[in-house]
Scaffold this motif. Sequence first.
Motif, PDB file in Angstrom:
ATOM      1  N   GLY A 112       7.053  -9.407   4.940  1.00 45.51           N
ATOM      2  CA  GLY A 112       5.815  -8.651   4.748  1.00 45.51           C
ATOM      3  C   GLY A 112       5.993  -7.411   3.900  1.00 45.51           C
ATOM      4  N   ALA A 113       7.112  -6.703   4.082  1.00 46.69           N
ATOM      5  CA  ALA A 113       7.336  -5.480   3.307  1.00 46.69           C
ATOM      6  C   ALA A 113       7.448  -5.777   1.816  1.00 46.69           C
ATOM      7  CB  ALA A 113       8.604  -4.785   3.813  1.00 46.69           C
ATOM      8  N   GLU A 114       8.170  -6.867   1.465  1.00 49.39           N
ATOM      9  CA  GLU A 114       8.321  -7.226   0.063  1.00 49.39           C
ATOM     10  C   GLU A 114       6.980  -7.611  -0.557  1.00 49.39           C
ATOM     11  OE1 GLU A 114      10.172  -8.465  -3.646  1.00 49.39           O
ATOM     12  OE2 GLU A 114      10.528  -6.970  -2.089  1.00 49.39           O
ATOM     13  N   LEU A 115       6.180  -8.383   0.175  1.00 50.12           N
ATOM     14  CA  LEU A 115       4.887  -8.802  -0.354  1.00 50.12           C
ATOM     15  C   LEU A 115       3.939  -7.612  -0.510  1.00 50.12           C
ATOM     16  CD1 LEU A 115       4.318 -12.149   1.581  1.00 50.12           C
ATOM     17  CD2 LEU A 115       4.886 -11.859  -0.838  1.00 50.12           C
ATOM     18  N   LEU A 116       3.986  -6.687   0.408  1.00 51.41           N
ATOM     19  CA  LEU A 116       3.150  -5.491   0.283  1.00 51.41           C
ATOM     20  C   LEU A 116       3.598  -4.627  -0.888  1.00 51.41           C
ATOM     21  CD1 LEU A 116       2.691  -4.464   4.031  1.00 51.41           C
ATOM     22  CD2 LEU A 116       0.960  -5.421   2.487  1.00 51.41           C
ATOM     23  N   GLU A 117       4.905  -4.540  -1.093  1.00 50.86           N
ATOM     24  CA  GLU A 117       5.416  -3.783  -2.234  1.00 50.86           C
ATOM     25  C   GLU A 117       5.014  -4.437  -3.547  1.00 50.86           C
ATOM     26  OE1 GLU A 117       9.690  -2.223  -4.069  1.00 50.86           O
ATOM     27  OE2 GLU A 117       9.580  -2.980  -2.011  1.00 50.86           O
TER      28      GLU A 117
END
Length: 295
Positions: A193-198
Motif C-alpha cells: 500500500g505504501a508503494e502504491l500511494l507513493e
Amino acid sequence: MNGDRARIWLDARRERLVATLPTILFFIALLWIVTLFFGSDYLLVVSPYTTLFETRLTKYNPPGQYARFALVSAFVLVAARVAVTSAALCVAVNLCVPLILVFMRSSQLNPRRYFPYTMLFCWLELRPAVLVDAFWTQAAVLAACCALLSASLLVAGAARHRADDARDELHACVRRLADALDRAAAHGGNPDGAELLELRSEFSRLAYTAREDSSAPARVRDLLDMFATLAQRTAYLSGSSDWTREHREDHVSALASLADLTRRMDVALRLETADACTQLLPEARALLVATHLSG
C-alpha cells in the motif's frame, strides 16, 4: 561532532551556491552586455529578465516559449511608451496592463507567472525620457535581453536535458507500477500500500507540473492526467478488502496480467508510434471484460 556539523553546513552552502550560480552568471553577463553596448541608462531591465531566467531555468521550454519572451516584451514596451505620453493615458494604461498581463500569463496553478513582465513594465516607466527620446534603442535593449535569455535557456536545457526529465520520470513510475503489481501477485494479491500511494503522489505531481508549466503539449498533459488517474484507481482497488477476501486466485492472475501489460505499454510509449499502443488495446479490453465485480 563539530567537524561533522561544519561539513554538513559547508555541503548545504555549496549546494545552494551551485543551484544559484547559473542565475548569478546570467545576471552578470546581461549587466555587462547592456552597460557596454547601450549604457547605464538601460540597466533597469536587467532584473526582470534575470527573474524570467530564474523561473524558467528548471522547466522545459518549448520553441513557442522563446517567441513568447519577445512578443510579451514588445507588448510591455509599447504599453510603457503609451503610458508616458500623458497623465490620463498613464492612469488608464497602468490600470489595464497589469490586468492584461495577469489574464495572459497567470493561471490557477501558477498565479504569479505575470510578475516578471509586470516588473519590466514598471521599470520601463521609471525612465520616461528614454522611452520618448530613444524608443528604438530601448527596443534594441529588450531584443538583446530576449536573445541572451533564449540562448542561455537553450544551453541550460541542453546541458540538463530538461526536455527529457518528465518523460524519464514518467517511464520510471510506469516501471515501478509494474513491479508493484508483480510483487502484489507474488504475495497472494496483497499489495504494498505504501508503494502504491507513493506512486499515486508521483503521477499526480507529474500531471500537476505539466499543468502548471502550461507549455507542455496538450497530448502530454492528457497522458499524464490519465496515468495519475490510473495510479489512483490502482491504489484504491488493490487495497480494497472486497478484492483481497474474495476471488483471490482471479485477483492474483489479474495482477500478473496487469503487470505484464503495463511493462509492454511502457515499451509502446517509448516507441512513440500509434500502432504500438493500438496493438495492446484488444488485450486490455479482453482483460476488462473478463473481470467480474460483485455488486
